[in-house]
Write a protein that holds these residues in place. Structure first.
Motif, PDB file in Angstrom:
ATOM      1  N   ASN A  42       0.999  -1.189   0.009  1.00 47.94           N
ATOM      2  CA  ASN A  42      -0.223  -0.006   0.031  1.00 47.94           C
ATOM      3  C   ASN A  42       0.807   1.230  -0.058  1.00 47.94           C
ATOM      4  O   ASN A  42       0.424   2.326  -0.398  1.00 47.94           O
ATOM      5  CB  ASN A  42      -0.749  -0.040   1.331  1.00 47.94           C
ATOM      6  CG  ASN A  42      -1.888  -1.113   1.115  1.00 47.94           C
ATOM      7  OD1 ASN A  42      -2.790  -1.293   2.103  1.00 47.94           O
ATOM      8  ND2 ASN A  42      -2.064  -1.785   0.023  1.00 47.94           N
ATOM      9  N   VAL A  69      -9.617   1.623  -2.966  1.00 50.78           N
ATOM     10  CA  VAL A  69      -8.285   1.477  -2.426  1.00 50.78           C
ATOM     11  C   VAL A  69      -8.067   2.866  -1.702  1.00 50.78           C
ATOM     12  O   VAL A  69      -7.579   2.936  -0.487  1.00 50.78           O
ATOM     13  CB  VAL A  69      -7.266   1.392  -3.168  1.00 50.78           C
ATOM     14  CG1 VAL A  69      -5.621   1.306  -2.816  1.00 50.78           C
ATOM     15  CG2 VAL A  69      -7.282  -0.064  -4.007  1.00 50.78           C
ATOM     16  N   LEU A  72     -10.229   3.313   1.298  1.00 50.49           N
ATOM     17  CA  LEU A  72      -9.747   2.427   2.448  1.00 50.49           C
ATOM     18  C   LEU A  72      -8.496   2.959   2.964  1.00 50.49           C
ATOM     19  O   LEU A  72      -8.332   3.069   4.314  1.00 50.49           O
ATOM     20  CB  LEU A  72      -9.788   0.933   2.050  1.00 50.49           C
ATOM     21  CG  LEU A  72     -10.963   0.247   1.789  1.00 50.49           C
ATOM     22  CD1 LEU A  72     -10.570  -1.035   1.236  1.00 50.49           C
ATOM     23  CD2 LEU A  72     -11.951   0.170   3.045  1.00 50.49           C
ATOM     24  N   VAL A  79      -5.124  -2.617   2.782  1.00 52.12           N
ATOM     25  CA  VAL A  79      -5.867  -2.894   1.540  1.00 52.12           C
ATOM     26  C   VAL A  79      -5.366  -4.008   0.891  1.00 52.12           C
ATOM     27  O   VAL A  79      -4.183  -4.075   0.340  1.00 52.12           O
ATOM     28  CB  VAL A  79      -6.026  -1.790   0.601  1.00 52.12           C
ATOM     29  CG1 VAL A  79      -6.967  -2.243  -0.772  1.00 52.12           C
ATOM     30  CG2 VAL A  79      -6.622  -0.449   1.019  1.00 52.12           C
ATOM     31  N   LEU A  84     -10.748  -6.101  -0.058  1.00 53.16           N
ATOM     32  CA  LEU A  84     -11.681  -5.461  -1.314  1.00 53.16           C
ATOM     33  C   LEU A  84     -12.827  -6.239  -1.492  1.00 53.16           C
ATOM     34  O   LEU A  84     -13.964  -5.878  -2.221  1.00 53.16           O
ATOM     35  CB  LEU A  84     -10.710  -5.338  -2.425  1.00 53.16           C
ATOM     36  CG  LEU A  84      -9.986  -3.895  -2.434  1.00 53.16           C
ATOM     37  CD1 LEU A  84      -9.037  -4.182  -3.772  1.00 53.16           C
ATOM     38  CD2 LEU A  84     -10.706  -2.615  -2.131  1.00 53.16           C
TER      39      LEU A  84
END
Length: 509
Positions: A42, A69, A72, A79, A84
């Motif tokens: 991430n 994405v 979050l 993520v 997801l």
């Protein structure tokens, strides 16, 4: 952004060199690889060199995935394809690609981690190309559609604005910068002020007393220069425009780099005077010949030679005059962007604000229209990162007071002018008002009182003749105050006073 489905463009049947079908530029594989890299690590999103947004993806599913994405990550969640899953179980487009297993396949090989920044750059660049296609298509459709009123100049202005947005928009998006970067910029400004001999950290006004008070004209600032008719606000604005452009020209001849010069190319938008009238005024000032004599052709051969020399010296002056009447704020911004792109202008002067027009929706309400114009000028200053000097009228309330010095409440038609401005200057000449109070000259010597009154008036007029005050009524960067200047009405030139005459000039608050 442009439509996300494939663009089918029909070519003319007599143009075999052009393909009948052409897809919008995109790289679905690059988008998938980039999303895979983000889902594996991430932190990739935090290290991008371009501002990639969901709308930059061509594939609608990839847009939705990246949007989720970012949402979050905003909540500090981790993520992954697993986190997801709840958001895409009912997504029909994802089902066509194999369902939730598609998200897992994105992270299967991890190749995106080898060059995530390069993938992001490509996604961003292709999005810009699609936007360019969209602008071009809109321009063609608009030019071919004659069913409504035809306004080609408006279409050109709109097209230039759109092209400028594509070229500058996303790459110039304001982003948070580290304190180290900010201090580096600040030190650069301070160094520039030191190298210029002190007092100037922005563009020069060409008047040392004003530079000392304000530190020069700063990028992104909106400066309002206001005054009653006859005070010389147009003359002062023209003087500053000339001085700034002339300083750059002199520095270039001295082989000083443009980035180190306190001068700059200047754009002067004159909605009141024509370009040749302004040129005549500048020539008169530089040749020190009365502009009235120039207009009437009452000059000697020697004065004509002075004028010729001044004209030759100013031939390369980077001063660009646009005298288009009744400009809209949108039209002015379009022209300013063009001058910035072509000539790198570093200062904009607008003479004057009340002669501009806003959008059609505000033309029935003058206060709203002026508010729109002042906000537009401030936006232009920030967008092009140049100082903007806009001249403004004052209300007649000034004439009703015993002390004719203007105040912020005298700004005409809208309080938003004061609100939007970074600096507000007022130009005030006491001799203008004293000259209007001249008593009648007595016919004979018998009227002693009348002679004394006229002598007292002449003495007062001599005291203030040729003097002017620039009142800095608002300044975000420093204190308010007033600057004493000399004004020569014969050649419409403002200049600095001698040091002893300037003392006490900053006691206004």
């Amino acid at each position: 952004m442009a439509d996300q489905d494939l663009l089918i463009r029909e070519s003319r049947s007599d143009s075999p060199d052009i393909p009948a079908m052409r897809a919008l530029p995109a790289n679905i594989e690059a988008e998938a690889a980039f999303l895979g890299a983000v889902l594996i690590d991430n932190r990739v999103v935090e290290e991008l060199n371009v501002p990639v947004a969901p709308e930059h993806f061509f594939e609608p599913l990839h847009q939705r995935v990246f949007e989720r994405v970012l949402a979050l990550l905003e909540r500090n969640a981790v993520v992954t394809p697993v986190t997801l899953k709840p958001y895409f179980e009912a997504d029909e487009a994802l089902k066509e690609l194999g369902g939730i297993t598609y998200l897992a396949r994105l992270t299967a090989d991890g190749q995106g981690l080898l060059a995530p920044r390069e993938l992001a750059q490509q996604i961003y660049d292709l999005a810009l190309l699609r936007e360019l296609v969209s602008v071009g298509r809109g321009l063609v459709e608009g030019a071919l559609d004659t069913s409504e009123s035809v306004a080609p100049m408006e279409q050109i202005e709109h097209a230039e604005a759109e092209l400028f947005r594509v070229a500058e928009g996303a790459t110039s998006e304001s982003q948070a910068e580290s304190f180290g970067v900010s201090t580096h910029k600040a030190l650069g400004m301070i160094e520039k002020a030191i190298n210029s001999g002190g007092n100037i950290s922005g563009k020069t006004t060409g008047l040392a007393s004003i530079n000392e008070k304000i530190g020069g004209l700063h990028d992104s600032d909106l400066i309002i220069l206001a005054g009653r008719p006859g005070m010389g606000k147009s003359s002062l604005a023209t003087n500053i425009a000339f001085n700034c452009a002339d300083r750059l020209l002199r520095d270039q001849r001295d082989e000083i780099e443009d980035g180190q010069s306190v001068g700059a190319p200047v754009a002067l938008f004159s909605l009141e005077m024509s370009a040749d009238q302004l040129a005549t005024r500048i020539l008169a000032e530089q040749a020190e010949i009365s502009s009235e004599k120039l207009r009437m052709g009452k000059i000697s051969r020697e004065e004509f030679q002075q004028l010729s020399f001044a004209s030759q010296r100013l031939a390369e002056l980077p001063l660009f005059i646009d005298d288009t009447p009744a400009l809209t704020i949108a039209g002015l911004r379009t022209r300013a962007r063009r001058l910035k792109r072509r000539h790198g202008i570093g200062l904009i002067v607008v003479d004057y604000l009340q002669l501009m027009q806003g959008s059609k929706r505000n033309q029935d309400n003058r206060v709203n229209e002026i508010s729109e114009i002042s906000r537009g000028l401030k936006t232009l200053a920030k967008e092009l990162e140049v100082p903007v000097i806009a001249l403004s009228q004052l209300s007649r309330a000034v004439e009703q007071r015993e002390d004719k010095r203007p105040m912020l409440s005298d700004l005409r038609e809208s309080g938003s002018i004061e609100q939007d401005a970074d600096m507000v200057w007022f130009i005030y000449r006491e001799d203008y008002y004293i000259a209007a109070r001249e008593p009648k000259v007595p016919a004979g010597d018998d009227d002693v009182a009348a002679h004394e009154a006229h002598a007292a008036w002449a003495s007062e007029m001599e005291r203030v003749h040729g003097l002017a005050e620039l009142i800095v009524a608002k300044q975000r960067h420093g204190a308010t105050g007033k600057v004493r200047l000399r004004f020569e009405p014969r050649i419409t030139r403002f200049s600095d006073l001698a040091d002893e005459d300037r003392r006490g000039g900053y006691d206004y608050d």
